[in-house]
Structures are given as C-alpha cells and as structure tokens.
Write a protein that holds these residues in place. Structure first.
Motif: not given
Lengths: 331, 235
Positions: A200-201, A203-206, B47, B52, B72, B76, B82, B84
């Motif tokens: 998840l992290a 994915a959050a970083m791209g 999210h 996400l 996503t 970004v 984000l 998390p």
C-alpha cells in the motif's frame, strides 16, 4: 560476528571475484567427473534458487510452482532439439520465451492477489503442467519421457565433455546472478522490495505494484526456464517425474535456507544443501534424516536463513559513515 | 478555485457504503482536517483521493481538472501525495532508501535537492541515513514517513493519523513541523482522531460520521462547537 560481517561486507567485490576465479580454475584442479558433476548440478540449483529468491525474497511472493517452469524450459529444449534439431543456444532462448509467456498467462489474472493466494495458484499450476507432461503423449511422450536430447553445444561447437558442461553452467549462473544483482540494486529493485515490505505504501509512492509483480514473476520464470533447458541438454533424458511439487519445495527450501532477500545467502544455501548430502553419502539411508535435521536446526537457530536479514550494502554504508565521523573528529 | 475539490464522492467496499456523497474542498495554502470516529470513512477518503481505492460515484477535481479516473502514479506526479496510516515506513530499508522511495517518480537531481530540504526539516533523519528504518523510534518513524511523502514534492500533502501511538510531546513536535511544512508552501489535508491538537493548527475542518460530512467550519468554530466538544474533544 559483527566484525566478521563488516569485513565481508567491505570486501564483497573481492570475494565475488575470488569465488569466480576459483570456480574457473576448479576443473583444472579436480578432474574427477563425479566432483565436476556435483559442482555443475550445484551451480544449476544456485541459479534456480536465485530465481526463486528474486520472486520470494525480494518481491515477497511465495511460489510452489518453480519446478513447473523449470520443466517447461526442459521440455521446450528437449522437444525443439530432438524434433527440429535446434542447438542449445536457440533452445535456451525458446525455453526462456516459453516459460515467460506461460508465466504471463498465470500472472495476468492472479497478480492482483496477495500473499498466499499466489502460492496456491502456483501449486495448482505446477500440478496442471505435470499432468500435461504425463498425458500429452504426442508432444511429451508422457511417462516414457524424452530420450536422446543432444549434449550441450553452442552454434555447432560441441561442448559435451564434463569440463565444457561445467563452464556452460558457470557462465549461466554468473549471468543470472549479475542480472538479478543489477535488478535488485537498481531503482526498480527498491520499488520491488518496497512492494514486499508494504504494497500500500509502495503504491502511495507511485509504484505500479501490479506491473512490477508481473515483470518480476516473468523474469524469475525465464531464468528458471533457461536452467531447465540446460538440465535437459545435460541429462540427455527427461520425464515428468523430475518436475513435481516436491522439486518446487526443495528449491524453495534452498532459497529460504540461505536467507530470503540475500544473493550471497542464496548461493551459500543452495550450495550447502546440494553438496552436504553428497558428502554424507556413506550414511546411506540416514542421509535424508541428516538433511532434514540440518534444515530443522538452522530454522530453529536462525529462522531468517543463513544470511537473511543481513544487508551487506547497509553494513558497508554504516562502516563508511563511522569512518567519516572518525575522520571528522580527528581534524 | 480550490486546489482539491470532492463532489458527491461515493466509495464502497462490496455492498458496504464507506463514503456516501462526500463533498468538500481544500484551498491552496490551507491546513484542512477531517475528524471523526473509527470507521467514519476518514482513511477511505484519503485512499480515494490518492487513487488507491476506486471511486464509485462523484468526482475528484484537482485545480478544476477531473482526476477521478487517474492512476495513483499520475496523481502522485501531479502533487497529491499520501503518507499512509500507521507510519508505514519500509522497515528493512535504510532511512535514505525510504526517502528515495518517496521520490520514486522524481528525477535524481530533484531528489538531491528535495533531500536537502527534508534533512533541514528533520535533522535527525540525516544522522540516521544509513540506519534501517525499523530500528527508529516511533516519533522518528513518523518523521520519516512525513519526510518520505515530502520527497514526492507534494502540492497537497495528505497525512493519515500522524499522531497515532506517539507520546504527547512528540505529537506536539510533529504538528509544529506540519505547520512549518505548510508555511513552506505545501497544502495539507490531515486526518486525525486527536481532534484537539489537529484543530489547533488547522484553518478549517470537516467532521465525518458513517461516511457523511455532518459538520464543517473553521477550526476555531469547531473547537468551541458543543457537538464537537462532546463527541471528539471529550468535554
């Protein structure tokens, strides 16, 4: 222990070069075909275990179907060389391609799955492949296996002596180790390991999680496919009994034993698990018992495997930092 | 025009509605807080904005542009970053590699520059650059998580529960840093259970309850509002 690891970490490059040099000289020191054979097989399993380590250790996806892709590689090479007379080089390319395409077919619908789901899928895939090998008589000759696979050769040059086969395998294992090393130590490698640690992290970083999972899965199976092609040419005869889930488990155990996420660990782990049972051949029926005991004991003492959790790069950076601080303090 | 605007956003987990018709906006230069109890939909909102979690209805606008269907990565790249919940740093990575992951979509040159800024904000991260992130203290890990998000050069920085599991003194430190980050020109969207601390540094806030926005206003208004005091400030 820490001191020892630091010394190893700072001299990793030299150790690698020394190991390769020793392996190059090896067949000139030991000419016994028995010993050469063990080391050749050992290097093949190092290559296989490295491919598993890329997938399981660095990406964090447990596979129980690696032997199936090994088998796909072996059968591709066996069929192409016996029926179409292709040389080993082309067979290896075809084997890598076949394993890669089939792994893409497995990956596309399943790579959105997490954790153990993929493990179950690879387990099922392995069984399917084995059943096809057993029953598609026209293509695989089923339980009869395929005999008369030509010995290693490279564009017409015959490489069938023990020493030559040894060097073919040495080149293959060095190439795959370099390939995996450069992937893992690149920007992409960081992304792959971030998926393992926390998708998840990541994915959050791209990071495109699904894309990287598919790419790594394909790369891993292509490497093991080439190892399969080598195996077919080396043994000259293959049948479905070698490419079972039990074989997949053995391969996975080698990677875990050496330490997931560690390339030196994988090399060490696979070597120990191949060479050790040979050295205790005299124990005859107790051999498997000893083999099992070694694994159980190591997992109790060091659950991460021999070199799991040891990141030589970071140890090096820490030594560097300490040196800089010391240097700064002296001025 | 608002930097970020949500228009009647709906988001479901299977047959469960997590977000029902959420609309709010975040203006450039603001700190906006979403407060609410567990399960109110705060994290789902984050999210969904980050891409996400898929959107099941409504629109998300960035500077007036509809980004509802963007991947996503594209979000970004365009500055929606984000951090998390639960300090999800990569424990086996060094501090530096964690930060580099934050700048994954940036060029190496940009990363070197941003790294200087991040080290200036969090000097402790520089001292521990070669240390594995998992060995940092809770507060340091949270700083790393924020620093890592900053490496993505956010225009809108989304922080999901930055105070989670931290000692009050550290929380204070983190929130002071969040204010500094805003002063340096980054808009902040904050999700917090620790409503009091969050409201003190915020410009505006929205209160979420079971997937709906039930209350909104300036932070000062909400701090003295009776409903908020009863439900979230424990008075």
């Amino acid at each position: 222990m820490n001191k020892f690891l630091e010394t190893v970490a700072c001299n990793m490059g030299k150790i690698a070069v020394a190991l390769v040099a020793a392996l190059i000289l090896f067949p000139w020191v030991f000419s016994s075909s028995y010993i050469l054979r063990i080391v050749t097989v050992c290097m093949m399993y190092v290559m296989i275990a490295l491919s598993i380590n890329l997938l399981t250790g660095f990406l964090g996806m447990m596979t129980l179907g690696q032997a199936a892709f090994w088998g796909i590689g072996a059968y591709t090479a066996a069929i192409l060389s016996t029926r179409l007379g292709l040389g080993m080089g082309l067979c290896m390319l075809a084997s890598a391609l076949a394993a890669g395409v089939l792994s893409l077919l497995v990956a596309l619908p399943t790579m959105r799955l997490k954790g153990y789901f993929l493990t179950v899928v690879t387990l099922g895939f392995g069984e399917i492949v084995r059943l096809i090998e057993m029953n598609w008589m026209d293509l695989t000759r089923g339980p009869l296996g395929i005999a008369g696979i030509p010995s290693p050769n490279f564009f017409g040059i015959d490489l069938s002596s023990n020493r030559q086969i040894y060097y073919v395998m040495l080149v293959l294992v060095i190439l795959s180790a370099l390939l995996i090393f450069s992937v893992v130590h690149s920007r992409v490698g960081l992304a792959i390991m971030s998926i393992r640690d926390d998708d998840l992290a990541a994915a959050a970083m791209g990071v495109n999680v699904v894309k990287y999972k598919i790419m790594v899965f394909i790369l891993s199976t292509m490497i093991v496919g080439v190892a399969g092609a080598f195996y077919a040419h080396y043994i000259n005869f293959i049948d479905p009994s070698g490419f079972t889930t039990a074989a997949s488990t053995d391969m996975l155990v080698m990677a875990i034993f050496g330490g997931l996420g560690s390339i030196p660990g994988t090399i060490l782990g696979a070597s120990i698990l191949i060479i050790l049972p040979e050295t205790i051949r005299a124990l005859a029926e107790y051999r498997n018992l000893v083999y099992g005991l070694i694994i159980v004991i190591l997992m109790m003492v060091k659950p991460d495997g021999i070199l799991g959790n040891v990141n030589f790069q970071y140890i090096r950076q820490r030594v560097q930092q300490r040196k800089e601080q010391k240097g700064g303090g002296a001025q | 025009m608002a930097l970020l605007q949500l228009e009647q956003v709906v988001s479901n987990y299977g047959s469960i509605n997590a977000l029902r018709d959420i609309s709010f906006e975040v203006n450039e230069g603001e700190i906006v807080t979403l407060i609410g109890a567990n399960g109110a939909g705060k994290t789902t909102t984050m999210h969904t904005i980050a891409g996400l979690k898929e959107l099941n209805g409504g629109k998300i606008l960035l500077n007036g542009q509809d980004i509802s269907r963007w991947e996503t990565q594209a979000r970004v790249k365009n500055g929606i970053v984000l951090s998390p919940e639960g300090r999800q740093v990569f424990p086996d990575f060094s501090v530096l590699d964690n930060l580099m992951m934050g700048g994954y979509l940036q060029t190496n040159e940009t990363n070197q520059q941003t790294l200087e800024t991040v080290y200036e904000l969090f000097p402790r991260l520089k001292e521990r650059a070669a240390q594995a992130a998992g060995t940092l203290s809770g507060g340091e890990q949270q700083m790393l998580a924020v620093g890592r998000a900053l490496m993505g050069k956010p225009r809108l920085l989304m922080l999901d529960e930055p105070s989670m599991g931290l000692a009050p003194l550290i929380v204070k430190e983190i929130f002071a840093l969040i204010q500094r980050i805003r002063d340096l020109g980054t808009t902040v969207l904050l999700v917090e259970q620790n409503a009091r601390v969050a409201l003190r540094i915020s410009d505006r806030a929205y209160v979420l309850e079971t997937g709906r926005i039930v209350l909104s206003g300036t932070a000062a208004e909400l701090l003295v509002s009776e409903d908020v005091q009863k439900a979230y400030l424990g008075m």
